[in-house]
Design an enzyme around this catalytic site. Structure first.
Site, short mmCIF file in Angstrom:
data_model
loop_
_atom_site.label_atom_id
_atom_site.label_comp_id
_atom_site.label_asym_id
_atom_site.label_seq_id
_atom_site.Cartn_x
_atom_site.Cartn_y
_atom_site.Cartn_z
N TYR A 95 0.86 -1.18 0.00
CA TYR A 95 0.00 0.00 0.00
C TYR A 95 0.90 1.24 0.00
O TYR A 95 1.50 1.60 1.01
CB TYR A 95 -0.91 0.03 1.23
N PHE A 109 -13.71 -5.41 -0.16
CA PHE A 109 -14.80 -4.84 -0.96
C PHE A 109 -16.14 -5.09 -0.27
O PHE A 109 -17.07 -5.62 -0.89
CB PHE A 109 -14.84 -5.41 -2.38
N PRO A 110 -16.30 -4.76 1.01
CA PRO A 110 -17.54 -5.08 1.72
C PRO A 110 -18.76 -4.32 1.19
O PRO A 110 -19.88 -4.67 1.53
CB PRO A 110 -17.23 -4.68 3.16
N LEU A 111 -18.50 -3.30 0.37
CA LEU A 111 -19.60 -2.55 -0.24
C LEU A 111 -19.65 -2.76 -1.75
O LEU A 111 -20.39 -2.08 -2.45
CB LEU A 111 -19.46 -1.06 0.09
N GLY A 112 -18.84 -3.73 -2.25
CA GLY A 112 -18.82 -3.99 -3.68
C GLY A 112 -18.23 -2.83 -4.46
O GLY A 112 -17.68 -1.87 -3.90
N GLY A 113 -18.30 -2.92 -5.78
CA GLY A 113 -18.03 -1.80 -6.66
C GLY A 113 -16.67 -1.15 -6.58
O GLY A 113 -16.53 0.04 -6.84
N PRO A 153 -14.65 -1.28 -12.08
CA PRO A 153 -15.69 -1.63 -13.04
C PRO A 153 -15.93 -3.13 -13.13
O PRO A 153 -15.00 -3.92 -13.15
CB PRO A 153 -15.14 -1.07 -14.35
#
Length: 318
Positions: A71, A226-230, A233
Site C-alpha cells: 500500500y 470490498f464489503p460494499l462492492g463496486g 468496473p
C-alpha cells in the site's frame, strides 16, 4: 501497537466502546468494525491529515487495522508506525503475496514464491516498526477480483504454508490468515491453523457462502474485502441495490451503512475493514455498527440477487 488489556471486552485499551461490538481474531479481542488502510495513500501529500485520521480511528473505538507493505510502497505502513502507540492496543494485520510495481500498468506484481513471502514479512516488520505482526494474510491469486499468477508465480499452497508456519514459529508473525482462497484451499490449510479469511464478499456478491459457514464452524474470522462492492468496473455496488436503498430510507441512514450492518448481522465471525481517507466517511462506517435490522428487513436483504466477481482480473484494489 502491541495490544494491551482492556477494562472490558466491549472497550478498547483506551476505554472507548469497540466499534461494532467485540469480535475475535487469532485469539485477540478486537472491534468488529476495523479500518482498511489502503486509501491512506490518497493523503500522500498531507501526512499530517493522514496521521490525524489514524488517531481518529483510535478515538472511535477501532482497534483492528488492515494494511500491507504494497500500500503506497511502504507509505501506509510508515503512517501506521508513527500514528499508533503501544497503549492504543491496535491489532495490525498485514498481507503478503504481492510487491509494489510503481512503473507497471497495475502498481503491483505477484510475489508468491516462498522467499518473496519471507522478504515481504521482513519489509512489513521494518516499515511498521514491530517485532511481530499479529496476523499476516497470505494473499493467494486463485480466485476473486485481482491479480493472477503465471509462470514461476504459480506456487503450491503447501509450499507457501511451510514458510508462513516457519515465520510463525520464529515469532515474526503471530498468526496466519488467507486471502482470495478457494474453499478447497482453505480446507487444505486448516491443519496449519488459520486465523482469518479475507475474500471478496458483500451483500451483493456472495460467492463464498459455503466457505463463510465453514469459517463459522472452525471459529475463523471472516473479513470481507470490498464489503460494499463496486471497487472497480464490473463489480456491483451495495449503494446501487434497491433493497439496500429502501432499507436506508426507512432507517434514516445510507445504503452503504445498511450494507455494513447487514454483514455484521449475517455471521458472528464477521469483522469489517472498510477503508476511507475521509474522517466523515470513517464516522459513518463506525456508526453502521449501531444500526439494528429487524427480521423483515433482514429477510428482504437476504433475498438480494448477488453477482459473481470471481473472474475479474483488473488489478488489486483490496
Amino acid at each position: 501497537m502491541t495490544p494491551s488489556s482492556s477494562p472490558s471486552p466491549q472497550l478498547t485499551a483506551t476505554g472507548a466502546p469497540r466499534a461494532g461490538g467485540a469480535g475475535t481474531i487469532a485469539g485477540r479481542t478486537v472491534s468488529r468494525i476495523g479500518y482498511g488502510a489502503m486509501q491512506l495513500e490518497r493523503l500522500r501529500t498531507d501526512r499530517d491529515a493522514a496521521i490525524a485520521l489514524l488517531r481518529r480511528v483510535v478515538e472511535l473505538g477501532v482497534d483492528h487495522v488492515d494494511t500491507a507493505q504494497f500500500y503506497g510502497d511502504g507509505f501506509v505502513n510508515g503512517l501506521i508506525r508513527d500514528a499508533f502507540r503501544p497503549e492504543d492496543g491496535v491489532v495490525v494485520v498485514s498481507k503478503v503475496g504481492a510487491d509494489p510495481d510503481p512503473g507497471g500498468a497495475i502498481p503491483l506484481r505477484p510475489a508468491q514464491r516462498p522467499e518473496e513471502l519471507r522478504a515481504s514479512v521482513e519489509d512489513n516488520l521494518r516499515a511498521l516498526g514491530l517485532g511481530q505482526i499479529p496476523v499476516v494474510n497470505l494473499r493467494r491469486l486463485d480466485t476473486g477480483p485481482g491479480l493472477r499468477a503465471e509462470g514461476d508465480q504459480m506456487v503450491d499452497l503447501d509450499d507457501q504454508l511451510a514458510v508462513m508456519t516457519a515465520l510463525r514459529d520464529e515469532g515474526k508473525i503471530g498468526a496466519i490468515g488467507l486471502s482470495s482462497v478457494t474453499l478447497d484451499g482453505l480446507r487444505r490449510a486448516l491443519p496449519a491453523g488459520i486465523a482469518c479469511v479475507q475474500n471478496h464478499y458483500s451483500l451483493v456478491s456472495r460467492d463464498d457462502e459455503e466457505m463463510l459457514r465453514l469459517c463459522v464452524d472452525e471459529r475463523i474470522a471472516w473479513i470481507p474485502f470490498f464489503p460494499l462492492g463496486g471497487a472497480f468496473p464490473g463489480l456491483p455496488k451495495v449503494s446501487g441495490d434497491p433493497a439496500a436503498s429502501a432499507a436506508a430510507e426507512a432507517l434514516g441512514c445510507t445504503p452503504s451503512q445498511v450494507g455494513l450492518a447487514w454483514l455484521l448481522h449475517h455471521a458472528p465471525n464477521m469483522l469489517l475493514i472498510p477503508g476511507t481517507a475521509d474522517a466523515g466517511h470513517l464516522e459513518e462506517n463506525v456508526a453502521a455498527g449501531r444500526i439494528e435490522l429487524d427480521e423483515a428487513t433482514l429477510t428482504t436483504l437476504n433475498a438480494v440477487t448477488t453477482h459473481s466477481a470471481s473472474g475479474l482480473t483488473l488489478g488489486e484494489r483490496s
